[in-house]
Design a protein around this motif. Structure first.
Motif, PDB file in Angstrom:
ATOM      1  N   ASP A 153      16.934  15.288  -1.150  1.00 48.30           N
ATOM      2  CA  ASP A 153      16.953  16.010  -2.561  1.00 48.30           C
ATOM      3  C   ASP A 153      16.664  15.281  -3.553  1.00 48.30           C
ATOM      4  N   GLY A 154      15.573  15.796  -4.469  1.00 48.29           N
ATOM      5  CA  GLY A 154      15.252  15.076  -5.866  1.00 48.29           C
ATOM      6  C   GLY A 154      14.159  14.328  -5.602  1.00 48.29           C
ATOM      7  N   LEU A 155      13.624  14.007  -4.562  1.00 55.75           N
ATOM      8  CA  LEU A 155      12.429  13.009  -4.364  1.00 55.75           C
ATOM      9  C   LEU A 155      11.439  13.706  -5.025  1.00 55.75           C
ATOM     10  N   LEU A 156      11.110  15.021  -4.558  1.00 51.74           N
ATOM     11  CA  LEU A 156       9.831  15.377  -5.170  1.00 51.74           C
ATOM     12  C   LEU A 156      10.016  16.187  -6.327  1.00 51.74           C
ATOM     13  N   GLN A 157       9.698  15.931  -7.560  1.00 46.70           N
ATOM     14  CA  GLN A 157       9.765  16.416  -8.818  1.00 46.70           C
ATOM     15  C   GLN A 157       8.645  17.193  -9.426  1.00 46.70           C
ATOM     16  N   THR A 158       8.594  18.353 -10.049  1.00 45.32           N
ATOM     17  CA  THR A 158       7.521  19.082 -10.071  1.00 45.32           C
ATOM     18  C   THR A 158       6.703  18.847 -11.321  1.00 45.32           C
ATOM     19  N   ASP A 159       7.235  18.135 -12.258  1.00 45.46           N
ATOM     20  CA  ASP A 159       6.668  17.500 -13.442  1.00 45.46           C
ATOM     21  C   ASP A 159       5.958  16.261 -13.308  1.00 45.46           C
ATOM     22  N   LYS A 160       5.980  15.445 -12.041  1.00 41.34           N
ATOM     23  CA  LYS A 160       5.548  14.160 -11.858  1.00 41.34           C
ATOM     24  C   LYS A 160       4.497  14.029 -10.586  1.00 41.34           C
ATOM     25  N   VAL A 205       7.272   8.469   0.670  1.00 39.03           N
ATOM     26  CA  VAL A 205       6.952   9.423  -0.654  1.00 39.03           C
ATOM     27  C   VAL A 205       7.216   8.521  -1.915  1.00 39.03           C
ATOM     28  N   ASN A 206       6.441   8.208  -2.486  1.00 39.81           N
ATOM     29  CA  ASN A 206       6.384   7.296  -3.997  1.00 39.81           C
ATOM     30  C   ASN A 206       7.190   5.942  -3.548  1.00 39.81           C
ATOM     31  N   GLY A 207       6.724   5.355  -2.539  1.00 41.29           N
ATOM     32  CA  GLY A 207       7.109   4.097  -2.044  1.00 41.29           C
ATOM     33  C   GLY A 207       8.559   4.154  -1.175  1.00 41.29           C
ATOM     34  N   LYS A 208       8.980   5.497  -0.943  1.00 39.11           N
ATOM     35  CA  LYS A 208      10.368   5.416  -0.318  1.00 39.11           C
ATOM     36  C   LYS A 208      10.215   5.898   1.238  1.00 39.11           C
ATOM     37  N   LEU A 209      10.667   5.055   2.306  1.00 43.95           N
ATOM     38  CA  LEU A 209      10.437   5.506   3.621  1.00 43.95           C
ATOM     39  C   LEU A 209      11.071   6.658   3.852  1.00 43.95           C
ATOM     40  N   VAL A 210      10.430   7.878   4.411  1.00 43.85           N
ATOM     41  CA  VAL A 210      11.004   9.126   4.689  1.00 43.85           C
ATOM     42  C   VAL A 210      11.048   9.596   6.139  1.00 43.85           C
ATOM     43  N   GLY A 211      10.430   8.806   6.854  1.00 42.09           N
ATOM     44  CA  GLY A 211      10.341   9.057   8.333  1.00 42.09           C
ATOM     45  C   GLY A 211       9.458   8.273   8.966  1.00 42.09           C
ATOM     46  N   SER A 212       9.596   8.138  10.358  1.00 42.75           N
ATOM     47  CA  SER A 212       8.704   7.144  11.183  1.00 42.75           C
ATOM     48  C   SER A 212       8.905   7.922  12.770  1.00 42.75           C
ATOM     49  N   THR A 213       7.838   7.621  13.364  1.00 37.83           N
ATOM     50  CA  THR A 213       7.803   7.817  14.890  1.00 37.83           C
ATOM     51  C   THR A 213       7.158   6.708  15.524  1.00 37.83           C
ATOM     52  N   GLY A 214       8.169   5.979  16.562  1.00 40.13           N
ATOM     53  CA  GLY A 214       7.596   4.788  17.130  1.00 40.13           C
ATOM     54  C   GLY A 214       8.368   3.644  16.466  1.00 40.13           C
ATOM     55  N   TRP A 269       0.743  -1.210  -0.107  1.00 42.05           N
ATOM     56  CA  TRP A 269       0.018  -0.123  -0.250  1.00 42.05           C
ATOM     57  C   TRP A 269       0.876   1.181   0.180  1.00 42.05           C
ATOM     58  N   LYS A 270       2.352   1.073   0.240  1.00 45.08           N
ATOM     59  CA  LYS A 270       3.282   2.415   0.215  1.00 45.08           C
ATOM     60  C   LYS A 270       3.250   2.581  -1.390  1.00 45.08           C
ATOM     61  N   GLU A 271       3.303   1.705  -2.222  1.00 42.14           N
ATOM     62  CA  GLU A 271       3.712   1.841  -3.683  1.00 42.14           C
ATOM     63  C   GLU A 271       2.984   3.281  -4.531  1.00 42.14           C
ATOM     64  N   GLN A 272       3.778   3.610  -5.249  1.00 42.42           N
ATOM     65  CA  GLN A 272       3.422   4.850  -5.935  1.00 42.42           C
ATOM     66  C   GLN A 272       2.206   4.554  -6.890  1.00 42.42           C
ATOM     67  N   ASN A 273       2.236   3.305  -7.621  1.00 37.30           N
ATOM     68  CA  ASN A 273       1.310   3.097  -8.574  1.00 37.30           C
ATOM     69  C   ASN A 273       0.292   1.987  -8.154  1.00 37.30           C
ATOM     70  N   LEU A 274       0.080   1.924  -6.820  1.00 36.36           N
ATOM     71  CA  LEU A 274      -1.090   1.257  -6.347  1.00 36.36           C
ATOM     72  C   LEU A 274      -2.555   1.550  -6.781  1.00 36.36           C
ATOM     73  N   ASN A 275      -3.448   0.846  -7.093  1.00 39.61           N
ATOM     74  CA  ASN A 275      -4.690   1.339  -7.462  1.00 39.61           C
ATOM     75  C   ASN A 275      -5.522   1.590  -6.099  1.00 39.61           C
ATOM     76  N   ASP A 276      -5.791   2.655  -5.743  1.00 40.75           N
ATOM     77  CA  ASP A 276      -6.386   3.025  -4.512  1.00 40.75           C
ATOM     78  C   ASP A 276      -7.933   3.622  -4.651  1.00 40.75           C
TER      79      ASP A 276
END
Length: 195
Positions: free
Chosen positions: A134-141, A98-107, A35-42
């Motif tokens: 850096d580079g994780l968020l691209q304005t054209d995607k 973000v886009n399937g990549k872990l960027v942070g957690s608490t606990g 469910w973390k994956e970017q292309n998951l059909n939600d």
């Protein structure tokens, strides 16, 4: 409103986001690492308002895992900026992707079938701000944020904002300013009581 003074009030000391993500998100109870994956059909997921406890939105009394997802395109004015993903307060523990990549957690999510040690450090009271690489968020995607939450008791979910993106320099300055305000208040109160 049936009585009392009516007015508009501004709360001071609120973080001013560069891009607000509060509003309608997708939500599903349960737990699945896909469910973390970017292309998951939600498309079949329910809509939920963020920030607000899931208990107030049709999931009263639910304890366990829940996943939030939102898709958006980063506005051009944030291109090449160092950003922080702000998720406010979450009850109890979380992992943010973000886009399937872990960027942070608490606990800690360790344990099966549920985390063994949640809320040991009052995680539900902690403010979430995750610095993005850096580079994780691209304005054209299209960007997908997925947040895995575990709630052990009482209310659950992303219950308090703000929620969105802010430049790292503004985020850091906000917390430095808050520290000064609290220190000043503490010193003033001390002086008032004992002088």
């Amino acid at each position: 409103i049936i009585e009392g003074d009516v007015g508009l009030y501004e709360k001071e000391g609120i973080m001013q986001l560069d891009y607000n993500l509060a509003g309608s998100w997708k939500f599903k109870t349960g737990d699945n690492s896909e469910w973390k994956e970017q292309n998951l059909n939600d498309k079949s997921w329910k809509k939920i308002y963020v920030p607000s406890a899931w208990d107030a939105q049709g999931y009263s009394g639910y304890d366990g895992f829940g996943w939030y997802r939102i898709k958006f395109t980063v506005p051009g004015y944030l291109a090449n900026k160092k950003l922080v993903l702000v998720l406010g307060k979450i009850d109890d523990i979380d992992e943010a992707y973000v886009n399937g990549k872990l960027v942070g957690s608490t606990g800690s999510m360790e344990g099966d079938p549920c985390p063994r040690e949640f809320n040991d450090a009052g995680e539900y009271t902690q403010f979430r701000g995750y610095f993005l690489p850096d580079g994780l968020l691209q304005t054209d995607k299209e960007i997908t944020i997925a947040v895995r939450v575990y709630d052990g008791y009482n209310i659950g979910g992303i219950y308090e904002g703000p929620v969105g993106l802010i430049e790292q320099s503004k985020y850091t300055r906000f917390w430095k300013d808050q520290k000064k305000v609290h220190k000043k208040y503490k010193n003033d109160l001390w002086d008032w009581i004992f002088n």
